[in-house]
Write an enzyme that holds these catalytic residues in place. Structure first.
Site, PDB file in Angstrom:
ATOM      1  CB  CYS A  86      -0.899   0.094   1.234  1.00  0.00           C
ATOM      2  SG  CYS A  86      -1.971  -1.285   1.492  1.00  0.00           S
ATOM      3  CG  HIS A 147      -1.578   3.308   4.705  1.00  0.00           C
ATOM      4  ND1 HIS A 147      -1.620   1.966   4.463  1.00  0.00           N
ATOM      5  CD2 HIS A 147      -0.824   3.460   5.826  1.00  0.00           C
ATOM      6  CE1 HIS A 147      -0.933   1.316   5.381  1.00  0.00           C
ATOM      7  NE2 HIS A 147      -0.442   2.205   6.227  1.00  0.00           N
TER       8      HIS A 147
END
Ligand SMILES: *[C@@H]1O[C@H](CO)[C@@H](O)[C@H](O)[C@H]1NC(C)=O
Ligand SMILES: *[C@@H]1O[C@H](CO)[C@@H](O)[C@H](O)[C@H]1NC(C)=O
Length: 599
Positions: A86, A147
């Site tokens: 990610c 994130h």
């Protein structure tokens, strides 16, 4: 001479008089249409495998809305993320550059950002496509997962926050969805360390209890201070274990609206609806355009949702239910764009941040991670194709031909230069690793500009892809591959996630070479006997790596912001600090609830 001058002067006078008339006439017909900058709706799934989608060959999972985007637009079959995880993949997507250029390549065990209260993240010196579009007059919004960090030095400096990186509006998860957000789903973060701490606290507790018994029963003369000291020690150990890990759901699982924490710990049941509603409202609010919406889905990361309308409906358990729910969300958003009459003015894009997490399964839920089709490996497996080859779909009726399929290598990093081009932004950039995709998408060219691609695992170059000019072949060379556990298992099943370095990987010298055009599953390594171009492939690739490396160093030397790229992935930057923790209510317990959405 005089006549000429006179004629020149006359045209000089006439043009300024005519120009407004010409422009006015033009806008009556097609000028307004043609000059209008397109809107962008970018949709990114989390951890979705390329094999989970109908139009990529899945015949048992229902993704009609994604499939329709593909049949109305262009489908990329070799769309590659810059990292199999990610945080680095998203950094590269946002900046159009390999993640190690912004310090987001991991150097050790922590492969992604682990705490919202850490100081690492996308450096303020980096430029995102959102920032570029914002400067071009776009209304920019991010709904969903970020994130890429929040704070640097104190709570509320928001140095890494989406608002600082070009998104005027942010609603969503500054962190990510992860198991700890749902009680009973276990943990995604340093599980072994948590276990060790828990055991330590338990042992100390038992020891203390025994000592107290011994003392109370008068079996042994023990000094009180010793008891008190031991007692304090076990309390301390328990606290150390308890505080960061037990409060992790509260600290990491939060929803923010711009810079305010509005839901902590977040309510999962209503999350999909809230995110969809926010995304739809953003489009409605900005339908006069031009706008950029990045709808960064929290599906299909674990823990998997149990939304009643989808629970138990798919043929692939809870994981399949989540894929189908995600597809429904995408359908709703597409419907919003279309019903506002924006379809022809809007480029829609769908992708996943990286491949499916093949090791993620348990006996209770069954499959919990994505399926990467014929491609080897998955999330966090270095350069193996399954972790980096993802869906890539562009829809733009009237501009892109419906049903076109592009097999050439393309990258998620291509979005930055593509959007910049479409927004007619001509400002210069630093070193970009992506290329404008429009010539390929419109069918104006046949070949991708990506002759070479570099496949990183953290800061370590694991593999390189070479698509030689004039050839269909796509050679892939692996210098390192993760060690699977148990050996031959096709993944790191024991630890659930592979690592990029040291004893966790095997170094290949000479590299493992595949031609993924003829062998997409990377199952038959080439040899000098089986491949006439073998030596050339090694030489060309070595030279490309050299050139690539020199681009990394020159970036470090010439960068105006810093002389070297500071890693954002050191323990120092990753570990939790109380003074950086986003929090509503009273720290450290934090807590607030958003009102139920009116949908
Ligand atoms: C379709 O997706 C499911 C869920 O990931 C997977 O288990 C199945 O193998 C896939 N089927 C095909 C034909 O790819
Ligand atoms: C959108 O473009 C298509 C193809 O050019 C055209 O057929 C259609 O009428 C357009 N729709 C609108 C609402 O302008």
């Amino acid at each position: 001479m005089n006549r000429k001058l006179c004629a020149g002067m006359r045209s000089c006078l006439v043009v300024p008089l005519l120009l407004p008339l010409l422009l006015a006439a033009g806008s009556d017909v097609t000028g307004e249409e043609a000059n209008r900058k397109p809107n962008f709706v970018l949709i990114m799934a989390d951890d979705l495998g390329i094999g989970d989608v109908g139009c990529y060959g899945n015949d048992t999972i229902r993704t009609p809305n994604i499939d329709r985007l593909a049949s109305d637009g262009v489908r990329l079959t070799q769309h590659i993320s810059a990292a199999p995880l990610c945080t680095p993949s998203r950094a590269a997507f946002m900046t159009g550059r390999y993640p190690l250029r912004s310090g987001l390549g991991s150097i050790g065990r922590a492969e992604v950002l682990l705490f919202l209260g850490g100081s690492g993240g996308l450096p303020p010196s980096e430029t995102t496509f959102a920032k570029r579009l914002q400067q071009q007059g776009y209304n920019t919004g991010l709904v969903g997962k970020w994130h890429l960090g929040v704070n640097c030095e104190h709570r509320g400096d928001h140095c890494h926050h989406p608002n600082q990186h070009g998104f005027s509006y942010f609603y969503g998860l500054p962190f990510t969805l992860f198991n700890d957000c749902m009680p009973g789903e276990g943990t995604n973060i340093l599980g072994d360390l948590q276990d060790a701490l828990q055991q330590m606290a338990a042992i100390l507790g038992v020891g203390l209890f025994t000592l107290v018994c011994v003392r109370v029963c008068g079996l042994l003369e023990l000094r009180l201070w010793l008891l008190v000291a031991l007692f304090s020690l076990s309390i301390l150990a328990t606290a150390v274990w308890y505080v960061p890990f037990k409060l992790m759901a509260t600290w990491n699982c939060i929803v923010m609206r711009n810079q305010d924490v509005v839901d902590q710990p977040m309510t999962l049941e209503t999350l999909p609806q809230r995110l969809l509603g926010e995304a739809q409202n953003f489009i409605r609010r900005n339908s006069d355009g031009p706008f950029l919406l990045f709808f960064s889905l929290v599906h299909v990361h674990t823990p998997l949702f149990n939304t009643p309308a989808f629970a138990g409906k798919s043929r692939h358990g809870r994981y399949g239910d989540n894929v189908e729910e995600m597809d429904w969300l995408i359908g709703q958003l597409t419907e919003t764009v279309d019903s506002l009459g924006l379809a022809n003015d809007t480029l829609m894009y769908f992708t996943s941040d990286h491949g499916g997490h093949v090791e993620d399964a348990d006996s209770r839920v069954g499959q919990k991670g994505g399926w990467n089709s014929i491609y080897k490996g998955g999330k966090a497996m270095g350069g193996w194709e399954g972790g980096i080859r993802v869906p890539g779909i562009f829809r733009w009726p009237g501009r892109l031909a419906a049903g076109r399929v592009v097999d050439e290598p393309t990258s998620l990093m291509d979005l930055y230069p593509t959007l910049k081009y479409l927004a007619e932004d001509t400002q210069p950039d630093g070193h970009l690793d992506g290329h404008n995709l429009m010539p390929l998408l419109e069918g104006r060219v046949k070949r991708s500009e990506h002759e070479f691609m570099f496949h990183y695992c953290g800061i370590y170059l694991h593999a390189v892809r070479w698509h030689p000019p004039g050839s269909d072949s796509v050679y892939k060379l692996h210098f390192f591959t993760p060690n699977f556990s148990p050996p031959g298992a096709g993944g790191c099943y024991e630890a659930k996630i592979c690592q990029c370095y040291g004893d966790y990987v095997t170094h290949h010298d000479p590299p493992l070479v595949y031609d993924i055009f003829h062998d997409p599953s990377e199952s038959r390594p080439l040899t000098p006997d089986s491949e006439p171009r073998y030596t050339e492939v090694l030489e060309q690739t070595a030279r490309a790596v050299e050139r690539h490396n020199s681009s990394l160093t020159s970036k470090q030397v010439n960068d105006t912001h810093s002389t070297s790229v500071q890693s954002q992935m050191t323990w120092d930057k990753i570990l939790w600090r109380p003074w950086l923790q986003p929090c509503c209510g009273t720290f450290p317990f934090c807590g607030c609830k958003e009102e139920a959405p009116h949908v």
